[in-house]
Design an enzyme around this catalytic site. Structure first.
Site, mmCIF file in Angstrom:
data_model
loop_
_atom_site.group_PDB
_atom_site.id
_atom_site.type_symbol
_atom_site.label_atom_id
_atom_site.label_comp_id
_atom_site.label_asym_id
_atom_site.label_seq_id
_atom_site.Cartn_x
_atom_site.Cartn_y
_atom_site.Cartn_z
ATOM 1 N N PRO A 9 0.926 -1.230 0.015
ATOM 2 C CA PRO A 9 -0.031 -0.074 -0.012
ATOM 3 C C PRO A 9 0.958 1.218 -0.121
ATOM 4 C CG PRO A 9 -0.137 -1.010 2.212
ATOM 5 C CD PRO A 9 0.502 -1.999 1.052
ATOM 6 N N ASN A 10 0.341 2.071 -0.787
ATOM 7 C CA ASN A 10 1.092 3.501 -0.869
ATOM 8 C C ASN A 10 2.096 3.830 -1.564
ATOM 9 O OD1 ASN A 10 -1.234 4.936 0.836
ATOM 10 N ND2 ASN A 10 -0.337 3.873 2.797
ATOM 11 N N ARG A 17 4.970 10.781 -2.713
ATOM 12 C CA ARG A 17 4.837 10.704 -1.116
ATOM 13 C C ARG A 17 5.974 10.912 -0.102
ATOM 14 N NH1 ARG A 17 4.571 4.622 1.143
ATOM 15 N NH2 ARG A 17 4.070 5.279 3.504
ATOM 16 N N TYR A 22 11.298 8.766 1.040
ATOM 17 C CA TYR A 22 10.966 8.041 -0.066
ATOM 18 C C TYR A 22 11.636 8.356 -1.451
ATOM 19 C CZ TYR A 22 7.996 5.674 3.311
ATOM 20 O OH TYR A 22 7.261 5.299 4.478
ATOM 21 N N ASN A 71 7.981 -5.668 -0.908
ATOM 22 C CA ASN A 71 7.888 -4.529 0.223
ATOM 23 C C ASN A 71 6.476 -4.543 0.489
ATOM 24 O OD1 ASN A 71 7.820 -2.118 1.632
ATOM 25 N ND2 ASN A 71 9.145 -1.220 0.161
ATOM 26 N N ALA A 74 3.037 -0.845 4.668
ATOM 27 C CA ALA A 74 2.451 -0.923 6.013
ATOM 28 C C ALA A 74 2.211 -2.007 6.669
ATOM 29 C CB ALA A 74 1.326 0.051 6.028
ATOM 30 N N HIS A 77 3.951 -4.713 9.124
ATOM 31 C CA HIS A 77 4.037 -4.408 10.662
ATOM 32 C C HIS A 77 2.397 -4.797 11.071
ATOM 33 C CE1 HIS A 77 7.239 -1.792 9.368
ATOM 34 N NE2 HIS A 77 6.548 -1.104 8.710
ATOM 35 N N GLU A 95 12.832 -9.436 1.568
ATOM 36 C CA GLU A 95 12.053 -8.275 2.063
ATOM 37 C C GLU A 95 12.724 -7.005 1.804
ATOM 38 O OE1 GLU A 95 11.048 -8.758 6.298
ATOM 39 O OE2 GLU A 95 10.148 -6.629 6.282
ATOM 40 N N HIS A 97 12.687 -2.709 2.318
ATOM 41 C CA HIS A 97 12.114 -1.560 2.505
ATOM 42 C C HIS A 97 12.968 -0.237 2.145
ATOM 43 C CE1 HIS A 97 9.065 -3.557 4.927
ATOM 44 N NE2 HIS A 97 10.094 -4.301 5.408
ATOM 45 N N SER A 99 13.164 2.829 3.329
ATOM 46 C CA SER A 99 13.574 3.720 4.551
ATOM 47 C C SER A 99 14.099 2.741 5.569
ATOM 48 C CB SER A 99 12.299 4.296 5.138
ATOM 49 O OG SER A 99 11.318 3.496 5.628
ATOM 50 N N ARG A 104 12.883 4.457 12.659
ATOM 51 C CA ARG A 104 11.672 5.051 12.610
ATOM 52 C C ARG A 104 10.792 4.941 13.747
ATOM 53 N NH1 ARG A 104 9.177 5.012 6.733
ATOM 54 N NH2 ARG A 104 7.954 6.627 7.554
ATOM 55 N N ARG A 108 6.902 0.186 13.386
ATOM 56 C CA ARG A 108 7.711 -0.048 12.511
ATOM 57 C C ARG A 108 8.723 -1.136 12.348
ATOM 58 N NH1 ARG A 108 5.473 3.535 8.524
ATOM 59 N NH2 ARG A 108 4.998 5.437 9.294
#
Ligand code: DQA
Length: 137
Positions: A9-10, A17, A22, A71, A74, A77, A95, A97, A99, A104, A108
């Site tokens: 998502p996103n 964004r 990112y 990836n 969200a 998590h 996997e 990510h 960031s 963070r 997360r």
């Protein structure tokens, strides 16, 4: 070699964004660069904002392609379902990510994917996807 990048998502908003986290490149542009760089590979990509669609895609590709770069954004998590899907398939999952999730917020720092991933890359920006491809070569 058949690889697939699955984005959660996103991540369709990459480029727009939170660019300070990112970056400012769209995934479409980055993906074109990857395809040019790895012409000998069959790399596809899939993005969904819907948890069940990500699970369905893992089931669809998870027994015959050579590697999955995931990836889950969200859902990383929160999603026991995506974690179970990664556990249930035979194709290795790296996997990724963009960031550094450990630098963070606390929420997360837990991943339902990592226990069943063959490797985890985070904090390298979009380059993490490229490093994940290299891990499969
Ligand atoms: C992310 C990190 C997640 O915590 C976040 O929800 C994302 C993107 C990353 O690539 O850094 O959407 O997976």
């Amino acid at each position: 070699m058949k690889l697939i990048i699955i984005n959660g998502p996103n991540l369709n908003l990459l480029g727009k964004r939170e660019p300070e986290i990112y970056g400012s490149k769209t995934f479409e542009d980055f993906f074109k660069e990857l395809q040019l760089k790895y012409k000998e590979l069959e790399i596809s990509c899939f993005q969904s904002n819907i948890e069940g669609e990500i699970i369905d895609k893992l089931h669809e590709v998870g027994f015959d392609c050579d590697g999955i770069i995931l990836n889950a954004a969200a859902y990383t998590h929160t999603s026991v379902g995506i974690g179970d899907a990664v556990k249930g398939i035979t194709t290795p999952v790296v996997e990724v990510h963009i960031s550094n999730i450990h630098a963070r917020e606390e929420f997360r720092q837990h991943s339902y994917i990592s226990p069943n991933a063959s490797g985890v890359l985070f904090g390298f920006g979009l380059k993490g996807y490229d490093l994940a491809i290299q891990s499969f070569l």
